[in-house]
Design an enzyme around this catalytic site. Structure first.
Site, PDB file in Angstrom:
ATOM      1  N   ASP A 268       0.842  -1.200   0.000  1.00  0.00           N
ATOM      2  CA  ASP A 268       0.000   0.000   0.000  1.00  0.00           C
ATOM      3  C   ASP A 268       0.877   1.251   0.000  1.00  0.00           C
ATOM      4  O   ASP A 268       2.056   1.202   0.368  1.00  0.00           O
ATOM      5  CB  ASP A 268      -0.929   0.020   1.211  1.00  0.00           C
ATOM      6  CG  ASP A 268      -0.167   0.139   2.529  1.00  0.00           C
ATOM      7  OD1 ASP A 268       0.739  -0.685   2.755  1.00  0.00           O
ATOM      8  OD2 ASP A 268      -0.468   1.053   3.315  1.00  0.00           O
TER       9      ASP A 268
ATOM     10  N   GLU B 189       0.124  -0.563   5.865  1.00  0.00           N
ATOM     11  CA  GLU B 189       1.167   0.082   6.678  1.00  0.00           C
ATOM     12  C   GLU B 189       1.016   1.590   6.689  1.00  0.00           C
ATOM     13  O   GLU B 189       1.169   2.234   7.736  1.00  0.00           O
ATOM     14  CB  GLU B 189       2.542  -0.319   6.138  1.00  0.00           C
ATOM     15  CG  GLU B 189       3.705  -0.016   7.078  1.00  0.00           C
ATOM     16  CD  GLU B 189       4.254   1.397   6.945  1.00  0.00           C
ATOM     17  OE1 GLU B 189       4.985   1.838   7.859  1.00  0.00           O
ATOM     18  OE2 GLU B 189       3.947   2.057   5.935  1.00  0.00           O
TER      19      GLU B 189
END
Length: 460
Positions: A101, A167
């Site tokens: 991500d 994250e």
């Protein structure tokens, strides 16, 4: 000298031959706008996880899954990719971590090329996530491919791949994920590819991280707003009083003035001021805060910033004395400190500096432990050797001023594992900002270093 069981030359040749594939995979990953924030389309994040899973399968991982866990409130977490190459009986396992991500791109008009349109320029690949942290994903995949190609049946090492999907949005389900999937993630050595090099041509192993506590400070001085002309003078508004309180957090040099926080020793490595100003885009007239070497101020001393303020907006402010105001603080804590001690120090400081008569409420927020690597760890020695071989330059044992909450979570769940923090970012990668990029030659060297490290661990 490298032990003969590590085929340095063959691994170098394999990585060089894999270079074009590595660049193509990174471009494909960068083109997917996988953002785990609730304001963005989750379909892109699912597509990003699917692409990572497909690349893991094509790289030779025999067991690949897309998994998730639930947050404490029952909300499903973002998709993560877990892949495994099982160890031969009696052989250790290495866990390779990165995240797929990315941060939101900000204003696309501020990018030289589109944030999700990967473009090669000047030896770099530009695009959101090119450095943070899709370069880490590619590092793990390419290093594993080359290791399999060179070692063949001689690869007895177990390798687990964990590519997280949230994250950048705070890893809300990480603790639950690690607990739920501990059996497949448990490892003897963990490589976290989410950091960077010292500078172009000089590698670094991240050996310390500052921890983090944040929270809010709300000050109330009046039961309701007052006319500034009728009551101003004898009465001070909450914004002014809050500003006076916040000003006590730093001394005249700009160093943090909160008693009770841990301050570590200086480091034997420093950054010259001109280089630091250029990397941080600090104008010449702005004085740097604090005392001691720049690296000690970044790595071994606390840093406190006010990152948000709730008060009437300038455009809509009436001419009144504001009764309450609130600020959000972010405190980076040095290795050796703890979030509990740091938050206690903040509360004591606020109590002793609260303006007379005002009511102040301190509310704690996120917390992350600092980290310091064990210098006697065999894996640290192996990683430094691998970097020296790959770059042909002595690696730096570097600290990082930021925090990686994952590292403290991994230490909690796998306390016996040796943790290594690596990465391909360089000081001009501009992670989280516009025109993010990764230097492709540094990425190639990072891949070779990881392949050499895995071969060395396999030889053990």
């Amino acid at each position: 000298m490298a032990p003969q069981r590590v085929p340095v030359k063959l691994l170098r040749e394999s990585v060089d031959a894999d270079y074009s594939r590595m660049v193509d995979e990174l471009k494909a990953l960068v083109a997917v706008p996988g953002i785990a924030w609730p304001e963005f389309d989750p379909a892109h994040l699912a597509r990003s996880a699917g692409l990572v899973a497909a690349l893991a399968e094509s790289s030779g991982f025999p067991h690949v899954e897309i998994l998730s866990a639930k947050a404490p409130d029952g909300t499903p977490g973002a998709p993560a990719v877990v892949a495994r190459h099982l160890p031969k009986p009696g052989w250790p396992t290495v866990l390779l971590y990165a995240h797929h991500d990315v941060q939101p791109p900000g204003d696309p008009a501020l990018w030289t090329s589109g944030p999700f349109t990967p473009e090669e320029r000047g030896g770099r690949l530009w695009g959101r996530g090119a450095a943070d942290d899709k370069s880490g994903v590619v590092t793990h995949l390419a290093a594993f491919r080359c290791l399999r190609e060179v070692l063949g049946d001689g690869l007895g090492l177990g390798i687990a791949l964990f590519i997280e999907g949230e994250e950048e949005s705070g890893s809300a389900t990480l603790e639950a994920f690690l607990a739920e999937h501990a059996a497949v993630l448990k490892s003897d050595v963990i490589v976290v590819a989410d950091s960077g090099v010292w500078k172009i041509g000089v590698p670094a192993l991240t050996t310390s991280l500052r921890g983090l506590v944040d929270g809010t400070i709300e000050l109330r001085s009046l039961s309701h707003a007052l006319h500034s002309g009728t009551y101003g003078g004898p009465v001070l508004d909450a914004v002014t009083l809050l500003a006076k309180l916040l000003a006590t957090f730093h001394d005249a040099t700009g160093a943090v003035a909160v008693e009770g926080l841990v301050t570590g020793d200086g480091t034997d490595r420093d950054i010259d001021e001109e280089t630091f100003r250029a990397d941080a885009a600090v104008p010449p007239g702005v004085r740097l805060a604090g005392n001691g070497t720049i690296t000690s101020r970044l790595w071994t001393k606390p840093a406190l910033a006010i990152i948000g303020l709730d008060a009437p907006a300038v455009a809509t402010a009436s001419n009144t004395l504001v009764p309450n105001a609130r600020a959000k603080f972010s405190l980076r804590i040095a290795p050796g400190d703890s979030p509990e001690n740091a938050m206690d120090a903040i509360r004591r400081h606020v109590r002793s500096h609260t303006p007379a008569g005002a009511e102040v409420i301190v509310t704690s927020g996120r917390a992350s432990m600092p980290y310091a690597a064990d210098p006697s760890s065999p894996a640290v020695s192996d990683a430094l050797w691998a970097m020296q071989e790959s770059w042909g330059a002595a690696p730096v044992r570097a600290g990082v001023g930021g925090s990686i909450p994952l590292v403290s979570a991994l230490r909690q769940h796998f306390p016996k594992a040796q943790i290594l923090i690596t990465g391909a970012e360089d000081p001009d990668s501009r992670a989280h900002g516009e025109d993010e990029s990764v230097h492709l030659d540094e990425l190639r060297r990072s891949i070779l270093a990881e392949a050499l490290l895995l071969a060395k661990l396999n030889g053990r």
